[in-house]
Design an enzyme around this catalytic site. Structure first.
Site, PDB file in Angstrom:
ATOM      1  N   GLY A 292      -3.435  36.732  43.151  1.00 41.25           N
ATOM      2  CA  GLY A 292      -2.711  37.872  42.600  1.00 41.25           C
ATOM      3  C   GLY A 292      -1.229  37.636  42.753  1.00 41.25           C
ATOM      4  O   GLY A 292      -0.506  37.365  41.791  1.00 41.25           O
ATOM      5  N   TYR A 333       6.087  46.980  54.788  1.00 51.39           N
ATOM      6  CA  TYR A 333       5.775  45.679  55.385  1.00 51.39           C
ATOM      7  C   TYR A 333       6.983  44.979  56.006  1.00 51.39           C
ATOM      8  O   TYR A 333       6.873  43.833  56.430  1.00 51.39           O
ATOM      9  CB  TYR A 333       5.198  44.736  54.323  1.00 51.39           C
ATOM     10  CG  TYR A 333       3.946  45.209  53.664  1.00 51.39           C
ATOM     11  CD1 TYR A 333       2.803  45.507  54.400  1.00 51.39           C
ATOM     12  CD2 TYR A 333       3.881  45.346  52.278  1.00 51.39           C
ATOM     13  CE1 TYR A 333       1.635  45.927  53.778  1.00 51.39           C
ATOM     14  CE2 TYR A 333       2.717  45.761  51.645  1.00 51.39           C
ATOM     15  CZ  TYR A 333       1.603  46.050  52.403  1.00 51.39           C
ATOM     16  OH  TYR A 333       0.454  46.467  51.776  1.00 51.39           O
ATOM     17  N   CYS A 359      14.854  60.967  50.421  1.00 51.71           N
ATOM     18  CA  CYS A 359      15.204  61.631  51.679  1.00 51.71           C
ATOM     19  C   CYS A 359      14.353  61.107  52.834  1.00 51.71           C
ATOM     20  O   CYS A 359      13.531  61.816  53.418  1.00 51.71           O
ATOM     21  CB  CYS A 359      15.020  63.144  51.520  1.00 51.71           C
ATOM     22  SG  CYS A 359      15.808  64.089  52.831  1.00 51.71           S
ATOM     23  N   GLU A 360      14.529  59.830  53.153  1.00 53.99           N
ATOM     24  CA  GLU A 360      13.850  59.149  54.255  1.00 53.99           C
ATOM     25  C   GLU A 360      14.772  58.056  54.783  1.00 53.99           C
ATOM     26  O   GLU A 360      15.350  57.302  53.992  1.00 53.99           O
ATOM     27  CB  GLU A 360      12.549  58.481  53.783  1.00 53.99           C
ATOM     28  CG  GLU A 360      11.474  59.416  53.290  1.00 53.99           C
ATOM     29  CD  GLU A 360      10.663  60.026  54.418  1.00 53.99           C
ATOM     30  OE1 GLU A 360      10.817  59.590  55.579  1.00 53.99           O
ATOM     31  OE2 GLU A 360       9.885  60.954  54.121  1.00 53.99           O
TER      32      GLU A 360
END
Length: 430
Positions: A292, A333, A359-360
């Site tokens: 993939g 990750y 907002c993080e």
């Protein structure tokens, strides 16, 4: 930034994205013009690069009876699935929704589908049986019973493989390692022989293969060879028990280089294929492979525009219109993506956090990253975003998903419209 450093930073390696003078292109198409035409955030993919990677794998495994079953979860764009189906690829799916994508992109390719996943639902199994897929990769004893019951109910026979857990360690991020006994995936290889014996007695089941998958973004070929070696031993034991095991699904997980480390795709594929072919020599199986990331990751980039640049004390922030809902890999990750301007302007270097407007505090693409100085209005590309970019995107903060463009033979076409607020809210009921 001196000239040698600039030249080094502008060498993007085996990716299809390259500078033509000061502007970044893919397959001869100018990315600034694409960003202006379709807006940002914007995913751009090179069909030419996808073809090249598939052809590399097909050449490397020439002489071996095999099928490349592209891992749909990496990027499930219908246009990309159609392209891969036309090249003779099969597909590795993990949901009924992914099966429907394959059906819409290339209905004939359903016969080359393997169905993986630890929690298949009855309706998904029914749909796969009706579609006539190649094989089910079964991941629990309970699933053996469910698959038998559904096949019997529909009057079908389900070809199946157990996904065995070989307890092989692979150096990768813990969230994408799947081959150890503490992971939720697969069945302990020591239990497999007894489970196959039971499955062979159940109605509607045809034990036809063995499957293994030890994780993702693995760059060393040794773990692949070791896992396939253990599967070969199991296949020989199962044949001795009278089972017609004719498929070996070696899984996927073959990795790339996300940074500037030297990376020769052809050399890597040659080593990967040689290691697996050596282990299965004389076994007489149809080899299934589930690539993939290797096929699609470096074929894609996320284009975004700088909204603002701000200084908080000693810390500099470059704020873009793309966010973690568009590309979550750095937050999820701690993944590295090269970030480059679409147009080189000869500015001095800067060190900054490159972040989105969500907002993080986890909404970032890079911490303390050195780039050519960026200003509001500049366009940049986050490279190697073709895999697990759009497929992991979300509507967090009620942000619409990005548009997608496919470039082939010097021409670009829209393959997904930008999601509108109306589309996001369409399924909700007051």
């Amino acid at each position: 930034m001196n000239e040698s450093t600039t030249n080094s930073m502008n060498d993007l390696g085996p990716r299809p994205f390259a500078y033509n003078g000061p502007r970044l292109e893919v397959s001869g198409v100018d990315l600034v013009s694409l960003a202006e035409q379709y807006g940002t955030p914007l995913y751009v993919y090179s069909a030419d690069n996808v073809r090249s990677r598939v052809e590399l794998l097909q050449r490397a495994f020439a002489g071996v009876d095999h099928t490349l079953c592209y891992a749909v979860k990496a990027n499930s764009s219908l246009a990309l699935l159609k392209l891969l189906g036309e090249m003779g690829c099969g597909f590795d799916i993990v949901s009924g929704g992914e099966l429907e994508r394959v059906h819409r992109a290339d209905a004939e390719a359903q016969s080359r589908v393997v169905f993986s996943g630890v929690g298949k639902l009855a309706w998904e199994i029914d749909a796969a049986l009706e579609a006539g897929i190649l094989m089910f990769n079964v991941e629990s004893e309970a699933e053996v019973e469910l698959l038998s019951a559904r096949a019997q109910a529909l009057g079908r026979t389900a070809r199946m493989a157990l996904r065995v857990n070989p307890d092989v360690f692979a150096e990768t991020h813990p969230y994408i390692s799947t081959g150890m006994s503490e992971h939720k995936f697969g069945i302990a290889i020591a239990r497999a022989r007894a489970i196959y014996a039971h499955a062979a007695k159940l109605p509607g089941l045809e034990p036809a293969g063995v499957s293994v998958h030890i994780g993702s973004q693995i760059r060393d070929v040794a773990p692949f060879a070791e896992s396939v070696k253990r599967v070969r031993q199991l296949i020989e034991e199962l044949r001795a028990d009278g089972l017609n095991i004719r498929y070996l699904d070696a899984g996927g997980g073959f990795g790339i280089e996300y940074g500037r480390k030297a990376f020769d795709p052809a050399e890597r594929v040659t080593a990967y294929a040689a290691a697996i072919k050596e282990v299965i020599a004389g076994l007489g199986v149809h080899l299934l492979l589930e690539p993939g990331r290797f096929i699609i990751a470096q074929a894609g980039a996320l284009l975004t525009r700088v909204i603002a640049v701000k200084q908080n004390g000693a810390k500099r922030f470059v704020i873009t219109d793309a966010a973690m809902n568009d590309l979550i890999r750095p937050a999820l990750y701690q993944a590295h993506h090269e970030i480059v301007p679409l147009e080189l302007r000869g500015r001095a270097a800067q060190v900054a956090d490159i972040v989105g407007p969500v907002c993080e505090s986890g909404d970032f693409f890079a911490r303390d990253r050195e780039t050519e100085a960026l200003e509001a209005g500049d366009l940049v590309a986050l490279l190697d975003a073709g895999a697990y970019g759009m497929s992991l995107s979300s509507n967090y903060n009620t942000r619409g998903r990005a548009a997608e463009v496919l470039v082939e033979g010097g021409k670009a076409r829209l393959i997904r419209r930008r999601e509108t607020v109306e589309e996001m809210l369409a399924g909700e009921v007051l």
